[in-house]
Design an enzyme around this catalytic site. Structure first.
Site, mmCIF file in Angstrom:
data_model
loop_
_atom_site.group_PDB
_atom_site.id
_atom_site.type_symbol
_atom_site.label_atom_id
_atom_site.label_comp_id
_atom_site.label_asym_id
_atom_site.label_seq_id
_atom_site.Cartn_x
_atom_site.Cartn_y
_atom_site.Cartn_z
ATOM 1 N N SER A 171 50.445 -19.090 2.188
ATOM 2 C CA SER A 171 49.741 -20.353 2.408
ATOM 3 C C SER A 171 50.251 -21.464 1.511
ATOM 4 O O SER A 171 50.252 -22.637 1.884
ATOM 5 C CB SER A 171 48.246 -20.158 2.167
ATOM 6 N N PHE A 172 50.696 -21.085 0.297
ATOM 7 C CA PHE A 172 51.053 -22.109 -0.680
ATOM 8 C C PHE A 172 52.534 -22.122 -1.048
ATOM 9 O O PHE A 172 52.927 -22.844 -1.958
ATOM 10 C CB PHE A 172 50.223 -21.919 -1.958
ATOM 11 N N VAL B 96 58.270 -16.653 -1.097
ATOM 12 C CA VAL B 96 58.683 -15.668 -2.098
ATOM 13 C C VAL B 96 60.114 -15.225 -1.779
ATOM 14 O O VAL B 96 60.419 -14.867 -0.638
ATOM 15 C CB VAL B 96 57.753 -14.446 -2.110
ATOM 16 N N ASP C 66 40.760 -12.241 -2.056
ATOM 17 C CA ASP C 66 41.616 -12.200 -0.868
ATOM 18 C C ASP C 66 42.301 -10.839 -0.729
ATOM 19 O O ASP C 66 43.519 -10.756 -0.547
ATOM 20 C CB ASP C 66 42.658 -13.317 -0.923
#
Length: 409
Positions: free
Chosen positions: A135-136, A139, A248
């Site tokens: 979401s942010f 990687v 989460d």
């Protein structure tokens, strides 16, 4: 303990033990995983412990006494004073400059990795090194200058909430340490760039393993993974000085190392609560299908919310059905689907591959084990937070289920 001939499993990790680890009897079969997190232990090199000091007599003990009780305190004071002077000077120089590094307090100074090294390690953040997109941010797999393979989590600063996510993850990871949490290597942070350098997990996520046609997780492997996750969450809830709520939990946030040991990852929306503060209201988001009812309706975050998410993930792991599967429509959910088949016919909802590949089910061992697992998942995911188990009880129950299954194989 060297005389315990039938001792096969031993886990003394994270107990702040000291002294020499024995080498006789069953100790010759244990690995370093049995003793991690005990900084004062010493022993043979294969356990990755420091070498034990040799004692040559009274003179040696006298020198050790002076070093330990006189020399070390004096040296500590000198280092502390020097450290304070450096901090004062740095603060005086550039109060408005953005920090380049986030320090993590695990007793070992983090390795400082500059931006240009991360560029080189990931081949300029090339898509061929991309491990995943969240979401942010993204990687990437990277090889650092010392040949360490790492996962570099780069935040997209254009996404709303990315900076808060970075701060939350740093806040958690710099304070907590556990063998089943992803290890932080370093961080790189300036006005235009934020990245976390994390331990690389060669076997990817639990989600990847569950739903790939190239891999198969048998029942003991799935049990071990879920016990690893439960142990990590138990530590976050009960083993640290302040309560940490992950917020989460889901299979994509459970990563597997080369030995298939599970590590909980992604603390971007985690919350740290003051001790004994069990619940709060917040705008924290989670992932649909795993969010506890009180999250969605009232925005209430608590440890019991993590227990709910864990219960859903436990049922998903053994049914191989995501809670967002297209079959769950019209009010039907993964939990309701499992509950409608509990206790009989539970074998109709579990992963068919588990049943097909089980060679030891003539005595009903597999069905008994799966019944216990699904029952635990249903208890963890009850609508009422007060009726759910806590993670201490989950770890105990799941460990007993594994022990009973293995004993009857």
């Amino acid at each position: 303990m060297e005389k315990l001939r039938y001792l096969k499993y031993l886990n003394l990790s994270l107990n702040m033990l000291s002294g020499k680890v024995p080498t006789g009897g069953p100790f010759g079969n244990f690995t370093d995983r049995s003793f991690v997190g005990n900084g004062e232990l010493c022993g043979v090199s294969k356990l990755k412990l420091r070498a034990c000091p040799t004692d040559s007599g009274p003179k040696s003990r006298k020198v050790t006494f002076w070093l330990k009780y006189v020399g070390l305190p004096i040296a500590s004071v000198v280092v502390l004073v020097a450290f304070l002077i450096i901090i004062i000077k740095r603060r005086g120089k550039k109060k408005q400059e953005a920090p380049s590094w986030v320090q993590f307090s695990d007793g070992v100074a983090p390795r400082l990795i500059p931006y240009h090294e991360l560029l080189s390690a990931t081949n300029n953040f090339c898509e061929t090194n991309l491990l995943g997109v969240g979401s942010f941010g993204s990687v990437y797999k990277g090889t650092l200058s010392d040949n360490t393979i790492a996962a570099v989590k780069v935040l997209d600063l254009q996404v709303e909430g990315a900076l808060k996510s970075f701060d939350a993850e740093c806040e958690v990871l710099r304070n907590v340490r556990h063998r089943n949490l992803v290890k932080i290597i370093s961080s790189c942070s300036n006005l235009d760039f934020r990245a976390l350098v994390l331990q690389y997990m060669p076997n990817g996520s639990l989600e990847r393993m569950l739903y790939s046609y190239n891999y198969f997780l048998d029942l003991p492997q799935r049990l071990n993974i879920m016990i690893d996750v439960a142990t990590a969450v138990e530590y976050l809830h009960h083993g640290y000085s302040e309560t940490v709520v992950h917020c989460d939990l889901k299979p994509s946030n459970v990563l597997l190392d080369e030995e298939m040991v599970a590590h909980v990852n992604d603390f971007g929306i985690a919350k740290i609560f003051a001790k004994y503060k069990s619940m709060t209201q917040t705008a924290t988001a989670g992932t649909m299908g795993y969010i506890a009812p009180e999250y969605g309706s009232e925005g209430r975050v608590s440890t019991k919310g993590d227990v709910y998410s864990y219960g859903i993930m436990l049922m998903e792991t053994f049914t191989r059905k995501k809670p967002t599967h297209e079959m769950f429509v019209g009010g039907l959910s993964l939990r309701q689907w499992v509950d409608s088949s509990f206790p009989d016919p539970i074998m109709e909802v579990v992963d068919a591959n588990l049943v097909a590949r089980d060679q030891n089910n003539s005595n009903g061992n597999l069905q008994t084990c799966l019944l216990s697992i699904m029952g635990l998942g249903l208890q963890c995911s009850l609508d009422s937070p007060e009726q759910r188990l806590d993670m201490k009880e989950v770890v105990v129950r799941l460990s007993k289920i594994r022990q009973q299954y293995i004993s009857q194989m």
